[in-house]
Design a protein around this motif. Structure first.
Motif, PDB file in Angstrom:
ATOM      1  N   ALA A  70     -26.345   3.682 -57.823  1.00 45.55           N
ATOM      2  CA  ALA A  70     -25.168   4.327 -58.367  1.00 45.55           C
ATOM      3  C   ALA A  70     -25.401   5.631 -58.931  1.00 45.55           C
ATOM      4  CB  ALA A  70     -24.647   3.250 -59.186  1.00 45.55           C
ATOM      5  N   LEU A  71     -26.739   6.064 -59.153  1.00 50.08           N
ATOM      6  CA  LEU A  71     -26.951   7.454 -59.740  1.00 50.08           C
ATOM      7  C   LEU A  71     -27.420   8.271 -58.866  1.00 50.08           C
ATOM      8  CD1 LEU A  71     -28.089   6.651 -63.372  1.00 50.08           C
ATOM      9  CD2 LEU A  71     -26.357   7.939 -62.975  1.00 50.08           C
ATOM     10  N   THR A  72     -28.276   7.899 -57.900  1.00 50.72           N
ATOM     11  CA  THR A  72     -29.125   8.760 -57.109  1.00 50.72           C
ATOM     12  C   THR A  72     -29.678   7.931 -55.666  1.00 50.72           C
ATOM     13  OG1 THR A  72     -31.194  10.164 -56.773  1.00 50.72           O
ATOM     14  CG2 THR A  72     -31.136   8.223 -58.141  1.00 50.72           C
ATOM     15  N   ASP A  73     -29.605   8.795 -54.641  1.00 50.22           N
ATOM     16  CA  ASP A  73     -30.053   8.432 -53.502  1.00 50.22           C
ATOM     17  C   ASP A  73     -31.501   8.240 -53.334  1.00 50.22           C
ATOM     18  OD1 ASP A  73     -27.244   8.169 -52.651  1.00 50.22           O
ATOM     19  OD2 ASP A  73     -27.281   9.780 -51.852  1.00 50.22           O
ATOM     20  N   ASP A  74     -32.435   8.745 -54.178  1.00 57.42           N
ATOM     21  CA  ASP A  74     -33.679   8.840 -54.105  1.00 57.42           C
ATOM     22  C   ASP A  74     -34.406   7.957 -54.811  1.00 57.42           C
ATOM     23  OD1 ASP A  74     -36.422   9.489 -53.884  1.00 57.42           O
ATOM     24  OD2 ASP A  74     -36.199  11.467 -55.104  1.00 57.42           O
ATOM     25  N   PRO A  75     -35.244   7.075 -54.431  1.00 54.50           N
ATOM     26  CA  PRO A  75     -35.623   5.798 -55.446  1.00 54.50           C
ATOM     27  C   PRO A  75     -36.739   6.445 -56.162  1.00 54.50           C
ATOM     28  CG  PRO A  75     -36.318   5.501 -53.097  1.00 54.50           C
ATOM     29  CD  PRO A  75     -35.296   6.651 -53.090  1.00 54.50           C
ATOM     30  N   HIS A  76     -37.309   7.434 -55.670  1.00 52.76           N
ATOM     31  CA  HIS A  76     -38.571   7.971 -56.262  1.00 52.76           C
ATOM     32  C   HIS A  76     -39.369   6.769 -56.961  1.00 52.76           C
ATOM     33  CE1 HIS A  76     -40.675  11.464 -57.830  1.00 52.76           C
ATOM     34  NE2 HIS A  76     -40.831  10.952 -58.825  1.00 52.76           N
ATOM     35  N   VAL A  77     -39.958   6.092 -56.015  1.00 52.88           N
ATOM     36  CA  VAL A  77     -40.545   4.746 -56.371  1.00 52.88           C
ATOM     37  C   VAL A  77     -42.041   5.425 -56.876  1.00 52.88           C
ATOM     38  CG1 VAL A  77     -41.823   2.570 -55.797  1.00 52.88           C
ATOM     39  CG2 VAL A  77     -39.536   3.129 -55.107  1.00 52.88           C
ATOM     40  N   VAL A  78     -42.552   4.997 -58.110  1.00 53.73           N
ATOM     41  CA  VAL A  78     -43.940   5.290 -58.420  1.00 53.73           C
ATOM     42  C   VAL A  78     -45.166   4.554 -58.387  1.00 53.73           C
ATOM     43  CG1 VAL A  78     -43.167   7.508 -59.742  1.00 53.73           C
ATOM     44  CG2 VAL A  78     -43.301   5.263 -61.049  1.00 53.73           C
ATOM     45  N   GLU A  79     -44.322   3.132 -58.624  1.00 54.23           N
ATOM     46  CA  GLU A  79     -45.470   1.978 -58.620  1.00 54.23           C
ATOM     47  C   GLU A  79     -44.872   0.758 -57.950  1.00 54.23           C
ATOM     48  OE1 GLU A  79     -47.764   0.347 -62.608  1.00 54.23           O
ATOM     49  OE2 GLU A  79     -46.018   1.259 -62.763  1.00 54.23           O
ATOM     50  N   TYR A  80     -45.906   0.111 -57.250  1.00 48.41           N
ATOM     51  CA  TYR A  80     -45.429  -1.286 -56.731  1.00 48.41           C
ATOM     52  C   TYR A  80     -46.267  -2.200 -57.318  1.00 48.41           C
ATOM     53  CZ  TYR A  80     -43.715   1.752 -52.956  1.00 48.41           C
ATOM     54  OH  TYR A  80     -42.941   2.713 -52.217  1.00 48.41           O
ATOM     55  N   ASP A  81     -45.789  -3.502 -57.609  1.00 48.38           N
ATOM     56  CA  ASP A  81     -46.595  -4.766 -58.093  1.00 48.38           C
ATOM     57  C   ASP A  81     -46.310  -5.910 -56.919  1.00 48.38           C
ATOM     58  OD1 ASP A  81     -47.655  -6.385 -59.979  1.00 48.38           O
ATOM     59  OD2 ASP A  81     -45.869  -7.720 -59.698  1.00 48.38           O
ATOM     60  N   VAL A  82     -47.668  -5.898 -56.306  1.00 42.98           N
ATOM     61  CA  VAL A  82     -47.575  -6.810 -55.136  1.00 42.98           C
ATOM     62  C   VAL A  82     -48.365  -8.393 -55.655  1.00 42.98           C
ATOM     63  CG1 VAL A  82     -48.896  -7.433 -53.087  1.00 42.98           C
ATOM     64  CG2 VAL A  82     -48.158  -4.841 -53.729  1.00 42.98           C
ATOM     65  N   THR A  83     -47.649  -9.265 -55.507  1.00 48.89           N
ATOM     66  CA  THR A  83     -48.185 -10.702 -55.919  1.00 48.89           C
ATOM     67  C   THR A  83     -48.833 -11.065 -54.423  1.00 48.89           C
ATOM     68  OG1 THR A  83     -46.233 -11.031 -57.340  1.00 48.89           O
ATOM     69  CG2 THR A  83     -47.490 -12.988 -56.740  1.00 48.89           C
ATOM     70  N   LEU A  84     -50.067 -11.696 -54.740  1.00 48.90           N
ATOM     71  CA  LEU A  84     -50.578 -12.344 -53.411  1.00 48.90           C
ATOM     72  C   LEU A  84     -50.560 -13.776 -53.519  1.00 48.90           C
ATOM     73  CD1 LEU A  84     -53.967  -9.932 -53.564  1.00 48.90           C
ATOM     74  CD2 LEU A  84     -52.033  -9.582 -52.273  1.00 48.90           C
ATOM     75  N   ALA A  85     -50.527 -14.273 -52.309  1.00 42.96           N
ATOM     76  CA  ALA A  85     -50.703 -15.725 -52.079  1.00 42.96           C
ATOM     77  C   ALA A  85     -51.938 -16.220 -52.374  1.00 42.96           C
ATOM     78  CB  ALA A  85     -50.626 -15.926 -50.683  1.00 42.96           C
ATOM     79  N   ARG A  86     -51.845 -17.403 -52.859  1.00 41.16           N
ATOM     80  CA  ARG A  86     -53.040 -18.052 -53.485  1.00 41.16           C
ATOM     81  C   ARG A  86     -54.335 -18.075 -52.339  1.00 41.16           C
ATOM     82  NH1 ARG A  86     -51.779 -20.422 -58.370  1.00 41.16           N
ATOM     83  NH2 ARG A  86     -49.319 -21.156 -58.636  1.00 41.16           N
ATOM     84  N   GLY A  87     -55.376 -17.586 -52.931  1.00 35.98           N
ATOM     85  CA  GLY A  87     -56.576 -17.612 -52.040  1.00 35.98           C
ATOM     86  C   GLY A  87     -56.763 -16.594 -51.250  1.00 35.98           C
ATOM     87  N   ALA A  88     -55.812 -15.409 -51.300  1.00 35.26           N
ATOM     88  CA  ALA A  88     -55.854 -14.369 -50.492  1.00 35.26           C
ATOM     89  C   ALA A  88     -56.914 -13.532 -51.146  1.00 35.26           C
ATOM     90  CB  ALA A  88     -54.580 -13.333 -50.619  1.00 35.26           C
ATOM     91  N   ASP A  89     -57.364 -12.580 -50.295  1.00 34.79           N
ATOM     92  CA  ASP A  89     -58.744 -11.841 -50.520  1.00 34.79           C
ATOM     93  C   ASP A  89     -58.025 -10.436 -51.185  1.00 34.79           C
ATOM     94  OD1 ASP A  89     -60.808 -10.089 -50.607  1.00 34.79           O
ATOM     95  OD2 ASP A  89     -61.800 -10.791 -48.968  1.00 34.79           O
ATOM     96  N   ALA A  90     -58.131 -10.304 -52.478  1.00 32.20           N
ATOM     97  CA  ALA A  90     -57.510  -9.065 -52.999  1.00 32.20           C
ATOM     98  C   ALA A  90     -58.080  -7.903 -52.631  1.00 32.20           C
ATOM     99  CB  ALA A  90     -57.806  -9.292 -54.657  1.00 32.20           C
ATOM    100  N   GLU A  91     -59.634  -7.874 -52.764  1.00 31.95           N
ATOM    101  CA  GLU A  91     -60.073  -6.826 -52.302  1.00 31.95           C
ATOM    102  C   GLU A  91     -59.852  -6.277 -50.924  1.00 31.95           C
ATOM    103  OE1 GLU A  91     -62.630  -3.311 -52.626  1.00 31.95           O
ATOM    104  OE2 GLU A  91     -61.942  -4.837 -54.101  1.00 31.95           O
ATOM    105  N   ALA A  92     -59.665  -7.192 -49.709  1.00 34.77           N
ATOM    106  CA  ALA A  92     -59.426  -6.629 -48.427  1.00 34.77           C
ATOM    107  C   ALA A  92     -57.900  -6.241 -48.292  1.00 34.77           C
ATOM    108  CB  ALA A  92     -59.420  -8.100 -47.584  1.00 34.77           C
TER     109      ALA A  92
END
Length: 768
Positions: A585-607
């Protein structure tokens, strides 16, 4: 005779090396703790006041609607009753910065037209570069100090194809603007306000400031004042981080002094009691009662002074990182955040004086004894006290070593009481720290059993690598990478706040969930709906808000009224949080600076991490470690350090008490060993004599520590705790704390117990 007193005192120090070392260590720990406490207390207020007064800071920074009040009308307010000094009116304009600039996200920038940085109010201090001299130039209010010099002569876009050249960086303790331009440039920016800076004769409270402001603006058209920023709000924000430390430092400082006084009194009392013969000899060779007391006070003062000097040095060195952590992330302007210069002098003079006062009462016993009484008391066998209890214990079925150990402390009830008091305070400290650590851990512990990967864009990490992907493409890539289950986004922009001269940082969370937010809402509810925000207590205090209040956000020429629906546990005084719907409602630019990714159980985080950085090298990906960052980690670290120090001090008190007891009972121990008591039984008897004191100390100290923990967390103004985070006292935790008193007592008893077990029978009885 003065030389004789000094020689006798020096001999006493050498003869009682263990007691001397105990006093020195105790005073060292106490001095370090006290100096750190005083450093935080003094830094919470004094640096702001000194820097603010040095700049002739504005008690109120007021903005006026130029359509309702002319420049002449505003200039006349400077002559109203109660106005000590005033500056202005200055044209004030707000420009939109469309891209990242000087380490800040896009958003509004408030510019004020001032030909001169000096003046009767708000004397802006230039940090680097020069002051504006022509249109097209800007001096920015710097949050970076000298590091901002690298941006000199660079240009910042202000929309409409226009730019301003950065010619300098300055700072204002009044935070009167985001930057300054020439009056001609301000007029060309189509100003929407006029600024006045006031200093009042009475500015002691918010109520008095409001009254003074009403008097100054009396007669102006209605609604002419669009905003009025109080310096008290800035002062509160300045000390917000340090305020979290104040209750803790105060408690630990007081505990350190009390424990030290108890142990010093115990040491001197024991030295007097065990040194009756020595006192008698001194008096018989001509020492006056006052000189004998002086000998014992000097005996204590020598290690006390040494411990104070070393403790002052250690506390002074440690105070710098503590203050740096306490004021991290806070706009400090020209305030110099360092321990006050008078603190070393205060501890160097005050702590030894406290030690002498603590030693004076027990040392006065040596004043009252005559030479004959002292010699006879020192040579005659002691019948002791508590014989009735000891006889009763001997009739029980307890092992003889245990019954003797249980009855031994009753022979010296005053000494036992002092020792137990030190152990109780040690248990109180351990309990408080355990509770505080559990509370803070529970506050930020929102683990869901999944591995999280934190992905930062070049905007946030400072990487100069050009991004390959747009925010939408980045989010799609993160979802498509093998192992991803959920993706949350965090956008960061600066927004203007209607009625407030300074913009705020806005965190807009979106994606699958708000899992990227690691601090919970403690009052109200999360800001999940459109036009809703949440913020920490510091932001609420700085902007005079409470739950349910509305705030108007300004960005890209748009205005949006939002409602404060939630209060977070803690947060930056210049930041709030909302959701992606509010951002849209304020701006069209999300200007995303960070993402938080939840991995599935057993997923290889380093890969997964490697796949992300291969797809776009400008992204910085790391496996999220839910550590206790920032001030929370610092508070836990410092309280743990102080707890160890005070626990060691309490254990030293036990150590000293048992050494005195063993010295007094050498004859008894020799006789017990001569009739068959084994070294192991001697150790058991000695440890038992203090172990039960540890049990009783735990019974007393744990409830006191629980109450102290609640009082501390309820008075940390920068963090709000829910009952769920305060009530951490589980059965396993209390069971562990139950042994704290015993552990402190036994720790202090082990060395003296082994020393007693090794006493040679023949040597002891021969000496007697």
């Amino acid at each position: 005779m003065t030389g004789a007193v000094w020689r006798a005192s020096r001999a006493a120090v050498k003869r009682r090396r263990v007691q001397t070392a105990v006093i020195g260590l105790v005073v060292f720990c106490a001095t370090t703790t006290v100096l750190l406490a005083l450093a935080v207390i003094s830094a919470a207020r004094a640096p702001f006041d000194e820097a603010f007064d040095g700049q002739h800071g504005a008690h109120v920074v007021a903005s006026f609607d130029p359509a309702r009040a002319s420049a002449e009308q505003l200039a006349a307010t400077a002559r109203r009753p109660g106005v000590e000094a005033a500056a202005g009116p200055f044209d004030q304009a707000t420009v939109e910065i469309p891209t990242d600039w000087v380490g800040s996200p896009p958003g509004p920038l408030t510019l004020v037209g001032r030909a001169d940085r000096a003046g009767p109010v708000d004397r802006v201090e230039l940090l680097s570069g020069r002051w504006v001299a022509a249109p097209g130039e800007v001096v920015l209010n710097s949050l970076f100090g000298g590091a901002a010099e690298t941006f000199l002569d660079s240009r910042i876009p202000i929309g409409g194809g226009r730019h301003l050249t950065i010619v300098g960086f300055a700072t204002s303790m009044s935070q009167s603007a985001g930057g300054w331009v020439t009056p001609e440039q301000a007029a060309a920016l189509h100003p929407t306000g006029r600024q006045m800076l006031y200093r009042f004769t009475d500015a002691a409270s918010e109520q008095r400031l409001t009254s003074a402001m009403d008097t100054a603006t009396e007669g102006l058209p209605e609604e002419a004042v669009t905003s009025a920023q109080s310096y008290l709000v800035l002062k509160d924000a300045f000390s917000a981080g340090a305020d979290a430390y104040l209750p803790l430092m105060t408690v630990f400082g007081v505990l350190g002094l009390v424990v030290s006084a108890l142990i010093v009194g115990n040491v001197v009392s024991g030295a007097v009691v065990s040194g009756y013969r020595h006192i008698g000899v001194l008096k018989s060779i001509g020492f006056t009662p006052r000189q004998v007391v002086t000998v014992y006070l000097t005996m204590v003062s020598v290690p006390a002074v040494a411990g104070t000097v070393l403790g002052t040095a250690a506390g002074w060195v440690a105070s710098y990182p503590i203050l740096k952590s306490a004021f991290s992330g806070i706009v400090t302007g020209t305030a110099v955040i360092e321990p006050a210069g008078w603190l070393p002098l205060a501890t160097l003079a005050g702590v030894p004086l406290l030690v002498v006062l603590a030693a004076l009462l027990p040392a006065s016993r040596a004043h009252r004894l005559s030479a004959a009484q002292s010699i006879s008391a020192g040579s005659a066998p002691r019948n002791g006290r508590g014989l009735r209890i000891q006889r009763w214990l001997s009739g029980t079925r307890l092992p003889r070593a245990v019954s003797l150990g249980l009855g031994q402390p009753f022979a010296r009830p005053a000494r036992t009481a002092l020792t137990m008091a030190a152990i109780v305070l040690g248990v109180v400290t351990v309990t408080m720290t355990a509770g505080l650590s559990s509370t803070l851990t529970r506050l930020v512990d929102h683990t869901d059993g999944h591995t999280h990967v934190n992905v930062q864009t070049a905007h946030f990490s400072g990487d100069r690598t050009e991004p390959r992907l747009t925010p939408a493409q980045t989010e799609a890539m993160l979802r498509a990478a093998p192992g991803a289950e959920r993706v949350s986004t965090r956008g960061l922009v600066q927004v203007g706040l209607a009625g407030h001269p300074q913009p705020a940082f806005a965190d807009f969370y979106g994606g699958d969930s708000v899992g990227a937010k690691w601090l919970s809402v403690v009052n109200g509810r999360p800001a999940t709906g459109p036009n809703e925000i949440e913020a920490g207590p510091s932001f609420l205090r700085q902007h005079g808000l409470k739950l349910g209040d509305k705030l108007t956000l300004l960005l890209d020429g748009r205005q949006l009224a939002v409602t404060l629906v939630g209060e977070e546990a803690e947060g930056n005084p210049r930041a709030f949080a909302s959701n992606d719907a509010t951002r849209a409602a304020l701006t069209d630019d999300p200007h995303v600076v960070e993402y938080d990714v939840t991995l599935a159980r057993g997923a290889d985080a380093e890969a997964y991490r490697k796949a992300v950085t291969d797809a776009d090298p400008s992204l910085s990906a790391s496996v999220f470690d839910p550590d206790l960052g920032g001030p929370i980690a610092a508070v836990i670290a410092f309280t743990t350090i102080f707890t160890v120090l005070l626990s060691v001090v309490a254990a030293l008190g036990v150590f000293n008490t048992l050494l005195l007891t063993i010295r007094e009972r050498r004859r008894d121990l020799g006789m017990l060993k001569s009739i068959g008591m084994t070294p192991r039984q001697v150790v058991a008897m000695t440890v038992t004599s203090v172990a039960w004191q540890g049990v009783v100390s735990g019974i007393i100290g744990i409830p006191v520590g629980v109450v102290a923990h609640r009082l501390i967390v309820e008075n940390v103004g920068t963090i709000v705790f829910t009952e769920e985070t305060i009530d951490v006292w589980s059965v396993p935790l209390l069971s562990g704390l139950a042994v704290a008193g015993v552990a402190i007592a036994v720790l202090g008893a082990l060395v003296p117990a082994r020393s007693a077990a090794r006493l040679p029978i023949a040597e002891v009885l021969h000496n007697e």
